[in-house]
Scaffold this active site. Structure first.
Site, PDB file in Angstrom:
ATOM      1  N   GLY A 288       0.815  -1.215   0.000  1.00 50.78           N
ATOM      2  CA  GLY A 288       0.000   0.000   0.000  1.00 50.78           C
ATOM      3  C   GLY A 288       0.844   1.258   0.000  1.00 50.78           C
ATOM      4  O   GLY A 288       2.081   1.209   0.044  1.00 50.78           O
ATOM      5  N   GLU A 313      -1.336  -9.518  -5.020  1.00 50.46           N
ATOM      6  CA  GLU A 313      -0.188 -10.113  -5.693  1.00 50.46           C
ATOM      7  C   GLU A 313       0.628  -9.071  -6.445  1.00 50.46           C
ATOM      8  O   GLU A 313       1.864  -9.033  -6.349  1.00 50.46           O
ATOM      9  CB  GLU A 313      -0.677 -11.191  -6.662  1.00 50.46           C
ATOM     10  N   LYS A 368      -9.107   1.781   4.138  1.00 53.48           N
ATOM     11  CA  LYS A 368      -9.061   3.174   4.609  1.00 53.48           C
ATOM     12  C   LYS A 368     -10.006   4.111   3.863  1.00 53.48           C
ATOM     13  O   LYS A 368     -10.162   5.253   4.253  1.00 53.48           O
ATOM     14  CB  LYS A 368      -7.629   3.722   4.472  1.00 53.48           C
ATOM     15  N   SER A 407      -2.817   4.165  12.551  1.00 50.76           N
ATOM     16  CA  SER A 407      -4.210   4.564  12.727  1.00 50.76           C
ATOM     17  C   SER A 407      -4.489   5.820  11.909  1.00 50.76           C
ATOM     18  O   SER A 407      -3.734   6.166  10.992  1.00 50.76           O
ATOM     19  CB  SER A 407      -4.499   4.780  14.207  1.00 50.76           C
ATOM     20  N   LYS A 410      -9.452   9.856  11.588  1.00 48.34           N
ATOM     21  CA  LYS A 410     -10.888   9.547  11.498  1.00 48.34           C
ATOM     22  C   LYS A 410     -11.351   8.644  12.636  1.00 48.34           C
ATOM     23  O   LYS A 410     -12.545   8.400  12.802  1.00 48.34           O
ATOM     24  CB  LYS A 410     -11.192   8.920  10.139  1.00 48.34           C
ATOM     25  N   VAL A 449      -3.168  11.619   4.010  1.00 47.42           N
ATOM     26  CA  VAL A 449      -1.846  11.485   3.411  1.00 47.42           C
ATOM     27  C   VAL A 449      -1.912  11.948   1.958  1.00 47.42           C
ATOM     28  O   VAL A 449      -2.622  11.362   1.145  1.00 47.42           O
ATOM     29  CB  VAL A 449      -1.347  10.030   3.491  1.00 47.42           C
ATOM     30  N   SER A 452      -1.358   9.556  -1.539  1.00 42.92           N
ATOM     31  CA  SER A 452      -1.672   8.143  -1.371  1.00 42.92           C
ATOM     32  C   SER A 452      -2.836   7.773  -2.275  1.00 42.92           C
ATOM     33  O   SER A 452      -3.462   8.624  -2.903  1.00 42.92           O
ATOM     34  CB  SER A 452      -2.047   7.854   0.083  1.00 42.92           C
ATOM     35  N   SER A 453      -3.111   6.473  -2.345  1.00 39.75           N
ATOM     36  CA  SER A 453      -4.250   6.038  -3.145  1.00 39.75           C
ATOM     37  C   SER A 453      -5.516   6.621  -2.522  1.00 39.75           C
ATOM     38  O   SER A 453      -5.767   6.499  -1.331  1.00 39.75           O
ATOM     39  CB  SER A 453      -4.322   4.508  -3.149  1.00 39.75           C
TER      40      SER A 453
END
Length: 650
Positions: A288, A313, A368, A407, A410, A449, A452-453
């Protein structure tokens, strides 16, 4: 005609250069005699004509030998002028030798005059040609201004002048004394004259090339650049260029740190290094955005081995390949073990930890994304709560020394299932910290962040690039932000500071208004917002409304009395926790409700626990809303207590 000349073959260009130099040197010799003898049309005698011819031919031979005709005019460097000086000096010396050897009358000042004229004619012709080539090619390039007139800016200007895309026309100097000076032939203007200078030079793009050692308030600088509505991009630092990590003309979008508007958090590298060097470390969710950055930073501290635990994977393949490249390039000799697996499988986790003698676990695996977890309640609870429980129990059973949970802000007074599940995960670890003392449990809580995704920054960038609209949920929504490297540094720092059961939070400064961030990105990408006052703007900002479980602002602390730590930007929260028996009872209820797929009961249990969960809507689970009936499982797993107490028996 000039373009036709530029398209000639290299051989033809060299022939033309030789011819021009022959004429220039011959004229320089004739002019030197004419000036010295003070005659209008000086006619050489036979001897003077002979030594002039020999001198010119010899000089051309020297130029050929020194490689002057191999130099491409548009890329001609200072070395070419040194070659010309060397050739001209040798030519003048030969003229003196020939005059004495052949007893030809040559006034003593003629060689000096000839040397000066020859350098002017030969060097000047090339300088003029280079200027013509650069002017011709610059007309089709995008005109850019370089912000920063230091060594980085100078190197960038030189690189861009040789390129085919950008044409540097001016510098913006951060030193007021440099106003209206020339830097490598380009005018430099002070920041106070930014708007006028950019307008008069027809600048189409701004490139940030500020030296790292120059103290500048980047937030104020970007605020001034933002007003110009021109695209603003940046270049690699000089250190990156020297290290070979990038080229000076690698133009890229602004770094996420520039949009953050605050100084980045620095970790105590010595303390972090001592907690990782030579140890066996495991990262869950290693593929991640947070997990992968953790791995990059951990491997640089040379642990004995690094276990990558990931259920995707492709994500596992990508991070393992990257880490092996870092390993080889820097000669770290760290054993990297890529392992597929899910954190909800306790026995798999324990077996892995035992097999590799894991001493430290960084638990980054979690769901998340707020709306997705809201639509998939049971899976969110299974992964975030039970995944944390099973991984932590496995760590206790395997004798892991340190366990750090990643953590989120949120988890503070959550209004969504994702936040409530992460708060429940914190309570689980705090209960485990009370139940035993062999494994130290710590939690690190931070805000959104950037990069990030699921982050808004890449989303906004894509929306702006495609012409909009840019979507923001609410005009007043605010968030705390940090970068992925900062978040990872904080996790590692907290891991080295934890004593057992602490919740660490970061002093993140002022929160950022999302709508302002979107507008800032628009302006810095050279776009204007389309409003009623500016109907000719390119991008429209659309407010789509708060999503399920989303709130206007996030918090990092539940209480108001945080405790300081050895790190000036890291605090330790003082918050309510549960005893282990109460944790075990709550988790058992969640287990039964999850196995029955009773989403309403799951939410009720989370609200009853001291999570502060206050949902701002009903059940958002997509499957439950189609069939809101609990499922009666054939068998219900009732061995939770036996499994959970396995760590104590060890």
């Amino acid at each position: 005609m000039f373009n036709a000349f530029l398209k000639l073959s290299r051989f033809k260009k060299r022939v033309i250069s030789l011819t021009v130099d022959f004429i220039a040197l011959s004229f320089a010799l004739w002019a030197s005699f004419a000036l010295r003898l003070d005659v209008g049309l000086w006619e050489p005698n036979r001897g003077q004509a002979l030594i002039s011819l020999l001198t010119v031919v010899f000089t051309l031979g020297v130029f050929v030998r020194l490689g002057l005709y191999r130099a491409v005019i548009r890329y001609m460097s200072d070395r070419a002028f040194i070659t010309i000086i060397t050739g001209v000096a040798a030519s003048a010396l030969l003229l003196v030798v020939l005059s004495y050897g052949l007893h030809v009358f040559v006034p003593r000042s003629v060689p000096l005059i000839y040397a000066a004229l020859a350098f002017i004619f030969v060097g000047g012709s090339r300088m003029s040609m280079r200027m013509l080539v650069q002017y011709s090619s610059g007309r089709d390039k995008e005109r850019v201004a370089i912000v920063g007139a230091g060594k980085t800016g100078v190197q960038l200007a030189k690189a861009l002048q040789q390129g085919d895309e950008y044409h540097p026309v001016m510098f913006i100097s951060l030193i007021p004394a440099n106003h209206k000076t020339l830097v490598v032939g380009l005018p430099a203007f002070a920041l106070s004259h930014l708007k006028e200078a950019v307008s008069s030079h027809g600048v189409q793009r701004l490139l940030l090339a500020v030296d790292a050692d120059i103290e500048v308030n980047r937030r104020e600088l970007l605020t001034q650049l933002e007003k110009l509505n021109l695209p603003v991009q940046t270049v690699p630092s000089f250190c990156e260029v020297i290290a070979g990590q990038a080229r000076i003309n690698d133009i890229r979008d602004l770094e996420i740190e520039d949009l953050l508007g605050r100084d980045p958090v620095r970790s105590d590298n010595a303390q972090v290094a001592s907690s990782l060097f030579g140890r066996s470390v495991m990262v869950t969710g290693a593929g991640g955005s947070i997990g992968s950055e953790l791995c990059r930073q951990i491997i640089s501290h040379q642990p004995k081995c690094l276990v990558l635990f990931e259920q995707s994977e492709f994500a596992l393949y990508a991070i393992e390949r990257e880490l092996q490249q870092i390993n080889a390039a820097e000669g770290l000799n760290v054993c990297v073990h890529p392992l597929l697996g899910s954190v909800v499988h306790r026995r798999r986790c324990e077996t892995v930890m035992r097999s590799f003698g894991v001493q430290t676990v960084y638990h980054a695996a979690a769901y998340k994304h707020v709306p997705l977890v809201e639509h998939n309640v049971i899976e969110g609870v299974q992964n975030n709560v039970f995944g944390t429980l099973h991984t932590a129990e496995a760590a206790v059973a395997a004798g892991v020394e340190l366990f750090v949970l990643i953590s989120t802000d949120k988890a503070v007074r959550p209004t969504n299932v994702m936040g409530a599940s992460k708060r429940m995960a914190e309570l689980v670890l705090q209960g485990l910290a009370q139940r035993q003392s062999d494994t130290v449990f710590s939690m690190v809580r931070f805000g959104n962040v950037l990069g990030s995704s699921g982050s808004v920054v890449p989303l906004f960038r894509d929306q702006i690039s495609s012409g909009g609209p840019v979507t923001v949920t609410h005009p007043d929504i605010i968030r705390y932000f940090m970068t992925i490297p900062e978040a990872s540094q904080l996790v590692l720092q907290a891991g080295s500071m934890g004593q057992g059961g602490e919740v660490f939070v970061l002093d993140m400064g002022e929160p950022v208004k999302i709508a302002d961030l979107a507008r800032k990105m628009m302006h810095l990408m050279g776009r204007r917002e389309r409003t009623a006052e500016q109907p000719d703007g390119e991008i429209e900002l659309v407010f789509s409304g708060l999503r399920p479980g989303e709130k206007l602002f996030e918090e990092l602390l539940i209480g108001d009395d945080p405790q300081g730590t050895a790190h000036p930007r890291i605090m330790m929260a003082r918050e309510v926790c549960m005893t282990w028996p109460k944790v075990a009872d709550t988790v058992k209820q969640l287990q039964h409700a999850s196995q029955a797929f009773d989403c309403e009961e799951v939410l009720s249990i989370l609200k009853a626990a001291p999570t502060g969960f206050a949902p701002n809507g009903g059940v958002g689970d997509l499957v439950w809303n189609l069939n809101p009936q609990p499922v009666i499982p054939r068998t219900i797993d009732t061995d939770f207590e036996a499994v959970s107490m396995a760590g104590n028996e060890k």
